[in-house]
Write a protein that holds these residues in place. Sequence first.
Motif, PDB file in Angstrom:
ATOM      1  N   ALA A  53     114.529  64.445 -28.558  1.00  0.00           N
ATOM      2  CA  ALA A  53     114.062  66.676 -28.236  1.00  0.00           C
ATOM      3  C   ALA A  53     112.597  66.211 -29.088  1.00  0.00           C
ATOM      4  N   TYR A  54     112.343  65.476 -29.866  1.00  0.00           N
ATOM      5  CA  TYR A  54     110.925  65.913 -31.110  1.00  0.00           C
ATOM      6  C   TYR A  54     109.863  65.581 -29.917  1.00  0.00           C
ATOM      7  N   GLU A  55     110.509  64.554 -29.418  1.00  0.00           N
ATOM      8  CA  GLU A  55     108.906  63.977 -28.509  1.00  0.00           C
ATOM      9  C   GLU A  55     108.684  64.522 -27.797  1.00  0.00           C
ATOM     10  N   ARG A  56     109.642  64.792 -26.665  1.00  0.00           N
ATOM     11  CA  ARG A  56     109.383  65.671 -25.784  1.00  0.00           C
ATOM     12  C   ARG A  56     108.612  67.057 -25.985  1.00  0.00           C
ATOM     13  N   ARG A  57     109.326  68.007 -27.180  1.00  0.00           N
ATOM     14  CA  ARG A  57     108.302  68.975 -27.217  1.00  0.00           C
ATOM     15  C   ARG A  57     107.120  68.826 -27.741  1.00  0.00           C
ATOM     16  N   LEU A  58     106.789  67.081 -28.318  1.00  0.00           N
ATOM     17  CA  LEU A  58     105.364  66.884 -28.874  1.00  0.00           C
ATOM     18  C   LEU A  58     104.761  66.880 -27.743  1.00  0.00           C
ATOM     19  N   ALA A  59     105.466  65.972 -26.867  1.00  0.00           N
ATOM     20  CA  ALA A  59     104.365  65.997 -25.060  1.00  0.00           C
ATOM     21  C   ALA A  59     104.456  66.562 -24.054  1.00  0.00           C
ATOM     22  N   ALA A  60     105.521  68.123 -24.482  1.00  0.00           N
ATOM     23  CA  ALA A  60     104.706  69.495 -24.188  1.00  0.00           C
ATOM     24  C   ALA A  60     103.764  69.826 -24.628  1.00  0.00           C
ATOM     25  N   GLN A  61     103.215  69.293 -25.758  1.00  0.00           N
ATOM     26  CA  GLN A  61     102.215  70.530 -25.950  1.00  0.00           C
ATOM     27  C   GLN A  61     101.324  69.521 -26.097  1.00  0.00           C
ATOM     28  N   GLY A  62     101.208  68.146 -25.480  1.00  0.00           N
ATOM     29  CA  GLY A  62     100.102  67.389 -25.759  1.00  0.00           C
ATOM     30  C   GLY A  62     100.071  66.640 -26.914  1.00  0.00           C
ATOM     31  N   ASP A  63     100.681  66.326 -27.263  1.00  0.00           N
ATOM     32  CA  ASP A  63     100.909  65.526 -28.999  1.00  0.00           C
ATOM     33  C   ASP A  63     101.853  64.639 -28.207  1.00  0.00           C
ATOM     34  N   HIS A  64     101.175  63.854 -29.701  1.00  0.00           N
ATOM     35  CA  HIS A  64     101.748  62.646 -29.597  1.00  0.00           C
ATOM     36  C   HIS A  64     101.960  62.265 -31.571  1.00  0.00           C
ATOM     37  N   ASN A  65     103.191  61.676 -32.317  1.00  0.00           N
ATOM     38  CA  ASN A  65     103.308  61.518 -33.016  1.00  0.00           C
ATOM     39  C   ASN A  65     103.860  59.789 -33.319  1.00  0.00           C
ATOM     40  N   ARG A  66     103.255  59.131 -34.069  1.00  0.00           N
ATOM     41  CA  ARG A  66     103.697  57.777 -34.568  1.00  0.00           C
ATOM     42  C   ARG A  66     105.022  57.786 -34.729  1.00  0.00           C
ATOM     43  N   ALA A  67     105.135  58.684 -35.964  1.00  0.00           N
ATOM     44  CA  ALA A  67     106.093  58.303 -37.125  1.00  0.00           C
ATOM     45  C   ALA A  67     107.774  58.639 -36.038  1.00  0.00           C
ATOM     46  N   VAL A  68     107.235  59.405 -35.305  1.00  0.00           N
ATOM     47  CA  VAL A  68     108.802  59.945 -34.436  1.00  0.00           C
ATOM     48  C   VAL A  68     109.187  59.124 -33.238  1.00  0.00           C
ATOM     49  N   THR A  69     107.859  58.612 -32.844  1.00  0.00           N
ATOM     50  CA  THR A  69     108.250  57.695 -32.125  1.00  0.00           C
ATOM     51  C   THR A  69     108.846  56.219 -32.822  1.00  0.00           C
ATOM     52  N   ALA A  70     108.306  55.681 -34.029  1.00  0.00           N
ATOM     53  CA  ALA A  70     108.887  54.835 -34.245  1.00  0.00           C
ATOM     54  C   ALA A  70     110.688  54.832 -34.902  1.00  0.00           C
ATOM     55  N   VAL A  71     110.972  56.273 -35.191  1.00  0.00           N
ATOM     56  CA  VAL A  71     112.086  56.837 -35.213  1.00  0.00           C
ATOM     57  C   VAL A  71     113.161  56.316 -34.365  1.00  0.00           C
ATOM     58  N   GLY A  72     113.121  57.362 -33.228  1.00  0.00           N
ATOM     59  CA  GLY A  72     113.264  56.694 -32.196  1.00  0.00           C
ATOM     60  C   GLY A  72     113.313  55.762 -31.411  1.00  0.00           C
TER      61      GLY A  72
END
Length: 285
Positions: A53-72
Amino acid sequence: MKAKTVLPAVAMTAVSMVLTLAVVMMWLGAAVPWPVALVVGLGIDGGWLATLAYERRLAAQGDHNRAVTAVGWSFGILAAGVLVAHALTAEHSAGAWLAVAWLPIAAKALWLVHSLWERTALTPVALDAIRGIQQEARDEAAVARARLRAEAATEETRLTAVTAAGARVARVQAKTAQTLAGAWSTLETARKGEETGRALTSVTSTVTPGVIPRWELPVWGPAEPVPALETAAPALTDEALDALVDEIRTSEVPALSYREMAARFRAAGHSASEVRLRAAWKRVA
């Protein structure tokens, strides 16, 4: 178009979560109380859903977080590891459980594909513009190919016509040369024959008494150029030509044009080349 990528990802995620929870309940339920196994299964699925859900929220804002991606991805690998461990320790149907152990990784991969699609998605206006550019390029390429084919066909036709004309000329020249050779042989035979000489002598008047003129054949070879005949009117000098041109040009008001002056000049019986006449016109005008 968005549903084509998001629906498979959602379906794969749901199947993976249900399968992970079921495996945890069956695998750990025999060793620990079932509420504990339920909490463990929900923890794995919940962590996965939270990071997704957090990755989708960042994607909707045009952003990306490697730490969240790694946790997922860590939660996905953990769920896949649980399925693999259960398949290896299961006494029955180990191959079937091992065959579905890749579902959590597949679900994460589908969400990755969906995120890539979102980052490269274009509006309908942009897609129409791209299609128009591509169609224009295809049209220009087709026109260029047609032009090249037409030019090639034209050149082939021209070469065929030139070749055929050259062959006809060669045939005519060969036939003419053969005819001339035959005529020359006939004339040479006639000139050397004794009977022909006496016959020609009988119809030829003597130039000098007591001398029989010899009949000669025409010469077959280069001819001397004939000198040019004298013109009726003598050539005009530049000064006389200038005075005559100026007189004819100013004979009327306004002054005559070059064409009118040249016509009257030649109608009056004067003679001069076009180059000299135009040069004289330029000098006086």
